[in-house]
Write an enzyme that holds these catalytic residues in place. Structure first.
Site, PDB file in Angstrom:
ATOM      1  N   HIS A 179       0.826  -1.213   0.000  1.00  0.00           N
ATOM      2  CA  HIS A 179       0.000   0.000   0.000  1.00  0.00           C
ATOM      3  C   HIS A 179       0.857   1.258   0.000  1.00  0.00           C
ATOM      4  O   HIS A 179       1.898   1.327   0.647  1.00  0.00           O
ATOM      5  CB  HIS A 179      -1.030  -0.003   1.122  1.00  0.00           C
ATOM      6  CG  HIS A 179      -0.507   0.006   2.528  1.00  0.00           C
ATOM      7  ND1 HIS A 179      -0.234   1.167   3.221  1.00  0.00           N
ATOM      8  CD2 HIS A 179      -0.253  -1.010   3.389  1.00  0.00           C
ATOM      9  CE1 HIS A 179       0.158   0.871   4.440  1.00  0.00           C
ATOM     10  NE2 HIS A 179       0.170  -0.440   4.581  1.00  0.00           N
ATOM     11  N   ASP A 213       5.800   1.000   7.356  1.00  0.00           N
ATOM     12  CA  ASP A 213       4.402   0.649   7.087  1.00  0.00           C
ATOM     13  C   ASP A 213       3.764   1.666   6.152  1.00  0.00           C
ATOM     14  O   ASP A 213       3.248   2.685   6.609  1.00  0.00           O
ATOM     15  CB  ASP A 213       3.645   0.599   8.404  1.00  0.00           C
ATOM     16  CG  ASP A 213       2.202   0.178   8.236  1.00  0.00           C
ATOM     17  OD1 ASP A 213       1.852  -0.364   7.169  1.00  0.00           O
ATOM     18  OD2 ASP A 213       1.407   0.410   9.163  1.00  0.00           O
ATOM     19  N   GLU A 269      -5.312   1.808   2.277  1.00  0.00           N
ATOM     20  CA  GLU A 269      -5.223   0.601   3.109  1.00  0.00           C
ATOM     21  C   GLU A 269      -5.456   0.936   4.567  1.00  0.00           C
ATOM     22  O   GLU A 269      -6.143   0.203   5.286  1.00  0.00           O
ATOM     23  CB  GLU A 269      -3.852  -0.059   2.924  1.00  0.00           C
ATOM     24  CG  GLU A 269      -3.727  -1.451   3.562  1.00  0.00           C
ATOM     25  CD  GLU A 269      -3.264  -1.448   5.012  1.00  0.00           C
ATOM     26  OE1 GLU A 269      -3.240  -2.524   5.633  1.00  0.00           O
ATOM     27  OE2 GLU A 269      -2.923  -0.370   5.541  1.00  0.00           O
ATOM     28  N   GLU A 270      -4.877   2.046   5.008  1.00  0.00           N
ATOM     29  CA  GLU A 270      -4.963   2.402   6.417  1.00  0.00           C
ATOM     30  C   GLU A 270      -6.370   2.835   6.826  1.00  0.00           C
ATOM     31  O   GLU A 270      -6.682   2.884   8.013  1.00  0.00           O
ATOM     32  CB  GLU A 270      -3.961   3.518   6.739  1.00  0.00           C
ATOM     33  CG  GLU A 270      -2.494   3.128   6.541  1.00  0.00           C
ATOM     34  CD  GLU A 270      -1.988   2.105   7.537  1.00  0.00           C
ATOM     35  OE1 GLU A 270      -2.799   1.611   8.355  1.00  0.00           O
ATOM     36  OE2 GLU A 270      -0.787   1.781   7.482  1.00  0.00           O
ATOM     37  N   ASP A 293       3.385  -6.242   3.172  1.00  0.00           N
ATOM     38  CA  ASP A 293       3.066  -5.110   4.037  1.00  0.00           C
ATOM     39  C   ASP A 293       3.928  -5.196   5.293  1.00  0.00           C
ATOM     40  O   ASP A 293       3.734  -6.067   6.126  1.00  0.00           O
ATOM     41  CB  ASP A 293       1.574  -5.169   4.394  1.00  0.00           C
ATOM     42  CG  ASP A 293       1.085  -3.930   5.127  1.00  0.00           C
ATOM     43  OD1 ASP A 293       1.903  -3.063   5.449  1.00  0.00           O
ATOM     44  OD2 ASP A 293      -0.129  -3.847   5.372  1.00  0.00           O
ATOM     45  N   HIS A 346       2.592   2.898  13.368  1.00  0.00           N
ATOM     46  CA  HIS A 346       1.561   3.932  13.304  1.00  0.00           C
ATOM     47  C   HIS A 346       1.912   5.158  14.147  1.00  0.00           C
ATOM     48  O   HIS A 346       1.031   5.802  14.716  1.00  0.00           O
ATOM     49  CB  HIS A 346       0.198   3.373  13.723  1.00  0.00           C
ATOM     50  CG  HIS A 346      -0.445   2.551  12.653  1.00  0.00           C
ATOM     51  ND1 HIS A 346      -1.731   2.066  12.762  1.00  0.00           N
ATOM     52  CD2 HIS A 346       0.011   2.117  11.449  1.00  0.00           C
ATOM     53  CE1 HIS A 346      -2.042   1.389  11.665  1.00  0.00           C
ATOM     54  NE2 HIS A 346      -0.987   1.394  10.855  1.00  0.00           N
TER      55      HIS A 346
END
Length: 504
Positions: free
Chosen positions: A277, A289, A321-322, A350, A444
């Protein structure tokens, strides 16, 4: 003159909604392009992979993420940001510079993005330490605090009858389970609640998403089982708990874009497909990520141009994606039955460079997923064994972009190096690193920058990705033929995850 996403891709966007991935229909084995290049081999393309090249791309991606500072006060590549638009530009222009080896297209689709700026929950005279605002939650009314008594909802809050009459003007306390968080929030809103609080039924905090917005959603929080327990006991004893809730958030619809590159050579009726992604979360630059996955694909796509392929290879960079696997879900939903069948398997990449890594393989079995998923799983296992490397299986539970593929009958799988999961003592013995800490302590977060990537793990996994591409680009011998129709037993189920956050 350099082609860019902004001046070239958008020429294709206007037709994307009217055509189903237009380039797919025009490619077939009869018109496949032939080359005089050597046939790709696993050994050759693995030798083309270097951590130096991956690091160079990571540094470029971080500079791109810095374009988000004006809007978010820190680097980010969240969809809709300047950082993400520039990421798409970087991917597209890199592919365009490779000449006619690939047919490049895009797919623009509507996406929902949310951002929570501030939140606060006070139950009685205390604020639970585990309080988190749900992803895609609406704000409280007028983005101001709301006040009302805490009301305990019966059962799991999945039916209108679970909400007592005094829910109107109150803050609903709802148990996790049975149905999605979005359904609970919607039901609370229909019952007149000012806000909703979902409490965990397992240990730990509760970070989830409401999913597709509903006009009946109310500001919704998650708290832990331990934090909820004293309030539940007090409410059952008839105690009145005056409470307040506050969320300042936005939920809005935007357009964003998937980028697809398919080799012009190779049998277009037998495609090996792989994806990562292109977006990050709003909170950080996302270099692991999923910069590590998306840049690995870009580097392998570059190196593959040295070789001939017998089966077509299709690379994908998903957007959204997130926000809940939006890009990959949309892509698969738009495939005709004939185009669906041309994809022999989908490989998801990923997070390949986590600093406290483990070599993780999705435990995708044929018993629970489309036939061929287990054969792909075993390809990864065999490679790690051949290289003398340890590996571990992880749940195939809907957390990444493979989910839409297996739900539409396409075999899937992939590898990863870990996110917020805690490394066990056994895993520390197998892979090194720090027991009791997350595989990626910056998952994140703002600190997911270039230095957050373990280059050794990244190069190892990039070589495995190259091996997977080369293997199926040459032959699907021994790999199960695609069957007609949807095969995955999970299709009718609501998954525990749909992307990085819990949905129920």
């Amino acid at each position: 003159m350099r082609q860019t996403f902004s001046n070239a891709v958008f020429l294709l966007c206007a037709t994307a909604s009217a055509l189903q991935i237009p380039f797919l229909e025009s490619l077939n084995p009869q018109n496949a392009v032939t080359t005089k290049k050597p046939l790709v081999s696993s050994e050759a393309i693995q030798a083309d992979i270097s951590s130096k090249a991956l690091l160079k791309r990571a540094k470029e991606l971080f500079k791109i993420a810095e374009l988000g500072i004006d809007e978010y006060n820190h680097p980010t590549r969240v969809i809709g940001s300047k950082g993400h638009l520039a990421t798409l530009d970087y991917i597209y222009s890199t592919l365009a510079s490779l000449g006619d080896y690939y047919t490049i297209t895009n797919q623009t689709f509507p996406a929902v993005v949310g951002n929570t700026f501030e939140y606060r929950l006070v139950l009685g005279d205390a604020s639970p330490n585990s309080t988190q605002a749900m992803s895609l939650t609406p704000p409280t009314t007028d983005k101001e605090p709301v006040f009302g008594p805490l009301v305990l909802v019966a059962n799991d809050g999945c039916a209108a009858s679970d909400y007592p009459s005094n829910t109107t003007g109150a803050i609903a306390l709802i148990q996790r389970g049975t149905c999605p968080f979005g359904t609970k929030s919607e039901n609370a809103g229909k019952a007149g609640a000012l806000a909703a609080v979902v409490y965990n039924t397992a240990d730990g905090s509760l970070s989830g998403t409401l999913g597709t917005p509903s006009p009946h959603h109310v500001a919704t929080f998650g708290i832990s089982k331990a934090d909820a327990a004293p309030y539940i006991a007090a409410l059952k004893n008839g105690t009145i708990i005056e409470s307040s809730a506050y969320i300042d958030a936005i939920v809005e619809s935007i357009g964003t874009t998937n980028i697809i590159a398919q080799t012009t050579a190779g049998d277009a009726s037998n495609c090996v497909m792989l994806g990562g992604h292109s977006d990050s979360v709003a909170e950080g630059p996302g270099i692991n990520d999923d910069g590590s996955g998306s840049l690995t694909l870009l580097e392998i796509a570059t190196q593959l141009t040295k070789y001939e392929v017998r089966n077509c290879v299709r690379f994908a960079w998903w957007a959204g994606e997130e926000e809940g696997l939006l890009g990959s879900d949309y892509y698969v939903s738009q495939l005709s039955a004939a185009e669906n069948k041309k994809i022999r398997l989908f490989m998801d990449y990923d997070m390949l460079a986590s600093p406290n890594y483990a070599y993780q393989v999705y435990n995708a079995t044929n018993a629970l997923n489309p036939v061929g998923s287990e054969e792909l799983r075993d390809l990864y296992v065999d490679w790690y064994k051949k290289e003398g490397l340890n590996y571990t299986f992880i749940a195939f539970d809907g957390r990444s972009d493979y989910d839409g593929f297996i739900r539409h009958g396409i075999p899937g799988g992939g590898i990863a190096t870990g996110a917020e999961g805690v490394k066990t003592r056994k895993e520390a013995e197998m892979f090194g690193g720090r027991e009791g800490e997350w595989f990626d302590p910056c998952y994140h977060q703002l600190c997911d920058g270039v230095s957050n990537c373990d280059l050794e793990a990244w190069e190892v996994n990039a070589r495995l990705v190259a091996h997977s591409v080369a293997t199926y680009a040459v032959s699907f011998e021994g790999f199960p033929e695609r069957r007609v129709g949807v095969e995955a037993g999970r299709v009718a189920e609501t998954p525990l995850y749909h992307g990085s956050k819990l949905v129920m």
